[in-house]
Design an enzyme around this catalytic site. Structure first.
Site, PDB file in Angstrom:
ATOM      1  CB  CYS A   1      45.025 -15.615  85.713  1.00  0.00           C
ATOM      2  SG  CYS A   1      45.987 -15.640  87.245  1.00  0.00           S
TER       3      CYS A   1
ATOM      4  CB  CYS B   1      47.226 -19.346  89.505  1.00  0.00           C
ATOM      5  SG  CYS B   1      46.647 -17.767  90.158  1.00  0.00           S
ATOM      6  CB  SER B   2      43.090 -20.321  87.093  1.00  0.00           C
ATOM      7  OG  SER B   2      42.952 -20.919  88.376  1.00  0.00           O
ATOM      8  CB  CYS B   3      43.249 -14.640  89.479  1.00  0.00           C
ATOM      9  SG  CYS B   3      44.458 -15.064  90.756  1.00  0.00           S
TER      10      CYS B   3
END
Length: 199
Positions: free
Chosen positions: A102, A105-107
């Protein structure tokens, strides 16, 4: 990085401070926090994803449904929830290997993979895996993908979360789904590591 964006250390400190405050005020207990961590480490996530992969390896009809609509196929096994509303599964083959990132961000598909590992959220991983995937996989994860295999990088987002259906290992004919699930790792479903070797 902008000074407006908190560092990982600042975020961790804030989380710890909030946790301490909630415990002190009696809103939550230490055992409640420990239990939530245990749930996400052991009951929600990689084990559930491994169960899905093993089912796909064993049941061609389920595999077809999983590749067509991962979210709905997972629901058949009682797996759904926040961060798993729109999932896509990508099948590895001899010709193509998939890896997930991602970049914004950190999906991450929490219902099937559990808590995202720290490295998944690091800016270095998010930038480098896109630019030099073969080098990152080999150098950072010790995972060498043959030069003859194309590597495709998939960028998860809040609208779509990707994860990988790794190849079934040789020598597993006749294995039960439970035995197969033991071979599946979180990293193999992100595409940065192999499944365990069948023994």
């Amino acid at each position: 990085m902008s000074s407006l964006v908190p560092s990982q250390e600042e975020i961790s400190a804030r989380v710890k401070a909030l946790e301490s405050m909630l415990i002190e005020q009696g809103v939550i207990t230490t055992s409640m926090v420990d239990r939530m961590v245990e749930i996400y480490e052991n009951e929600v996530g990689p084990q559930l994803g491994a169960k899905v992969v093993a089912k796909a390896w064993s049941d061609p009809e389920f595999k077809a449904r999983l590749l067509a609509d991962a979210t709905e196929a997972c629901k058949e096994l009682g797996i759904s929830g926040l961060q798993g509303e729109d999932m896509v599964v990508l099948e590895d083959s001899d010709d193509v290997h998939h890896a997930i990132v991602c970049t914004l961000c950190s999906c991450y598909p929490w219902p099937v993979l559990g808590l995202p590992p720290n490295w998944y959220k690091e800016p270095a991983y998010r930038a480098r895996i896109v630019r030099e995937p073969r080098k990152v996989l080999a150098d950072e994860f010790g995972y060498v993908v043959p030069d003859s295999t194309e590597i495709q990088i998939w960028d998860s987002s809040s609208e779509m979360r990707y994860w990988v259906l790794p190849q079934r290992p040789d020598g597993t004919d006749g294995w039960s789904e439970e035995q197969l699930a033991e071979l599946v790792t979180r990293d193999s479903m992100i595409g940065v590591g192999p499944v365990k070797v069948a023994s």
